[in-house]
Design a protein around this motif. Sequence first.
Motif, PDB file in Angstrom:
ATOM      1  N   LYS A 190      23.918  14.550  24.477  1.00  0.00           N
ATOM      2  CA  LYS A 190      24.648  15.576  25.232  1.00  0.00           C
ATOM      3  C   LYS A 190      23.833  16.874  25.150  1.00  0.00           C
ATOM      4  O   LYS A 190      23.088  17.092  24.183  1.00  0.00           O
ATOM      5  CB  LYS A 190      26.028  15.831  24.608  1.00  0.00           C
ATOM      6  CG  LYS A 190      26.968  14.651  24.690  1.00  0.00           C
ATOM      7  CD  LYS A 190      28.258  14.958  23.938  1.00  0.00           C
ATOM      8  CE  LYS A 190      29.187  13.752  23.954  1.00  0.00           C
ATOM      9  NZ  LYS A 190      30.343  13.950  23.066  1.00  0.00           N
ATOM     10  N   ASP A 224      29.731  17.997  20.896  1.00  0.00           N
ATOM     11  CA  ASP A 224      31.140  18.021  21.288  1.00  0.00           C
ATOM     12  C   ASP A 224      31.973  17.363  20.191  1.00  0.00           C
ATOM     13  O   ASP A 224      32.314  16.186  20.274  1.00  0.00           O
ATOM     14  CB  ASP A 224      31.312  17.301  22.623  1.00  0.00           C
ATOM     15  CG  ASP A 224      32.742  17.337  23.138  1.00  0.00           C
ATOM     16  OD1 ASP A 224      33.517  18.204  22.687  1.00  0.00           O
ATOM     17  OD2 ASP A 224      33.079  16.485  23.974  1.00  0.00           O
ATOM     18  N   GLY A 245      23.458  18.452  21.262  1.00  0.00           N
ATOM     19  CA  GLY A 245      23.791  17.056  21.013  1.00  0.00           C
ATOM     20  C   GLY A 245      22.762  16.402  20.104  1.00  0.00           C
ATOM     21  O   GLY A 245      23.112  15.626  19.211  1.00  0.00           O
ATOM     22  N   ALA A 301      25.545  11.243  24.486  1.00  0.00           N
ATOM     23  CA  ALA A 301      26.110  11.074  25.824  1.00  0.00           C
ATOM     24  C   ALA A 301      26.273   9.588  26.100  1.00  0.00           C
ATOM     25  O   ALA A 301      27.155   9.165  26.831  1.00  0.00           O
ATOM     26  CB  ALA A 301      25.212  11.720  26.869  1.00  0.00           C
TER      27      ALA A 301
END
Length: 137
Positions: free
Chosen positions: A35, A39, A50, A125
């Motif tokens: 990412k 998150d 990320g 991700a």
Amino acid sequence: MIVTNKVDPSPQQMTAFFGAPEDGPFIMVNLLKFKDKADYADGSDANLSGREAYMRYGAAVQKCIADVGARSISSGLVTGLMLGEVEELWDMVALVEYPSLEAMKNMVMSPEYQAIAVHRKAGLAGQLNIKTKSTGG
């Protein structure tokens, strides 16, 4: 060929993978896509990328890997593509050799692994995990 990165396998994928006949040592190829920003579910560490979140996982998972008799073979950032075409390159490739399916299953189910998986989820991700077997050459 359709390629879809995922962060977690479905229950059906887990059952099929770990329910396959045991065939000894294998190398898991991990194609990782990070990412842009980490998150975390609790909103913490919003200043991390990320990749930085995943590197927390990467450092901590080494003990989990060793505890089941597995070993990291190599990892590195993807810097280019010589052959073929993909819409978007993965960010990193990591190779881990496991002694058995049971060893890998024991690792991912362990409380130690579950505790560090928060960094993996915060940073990834998606990824592909490809199980490979040596052909003896």
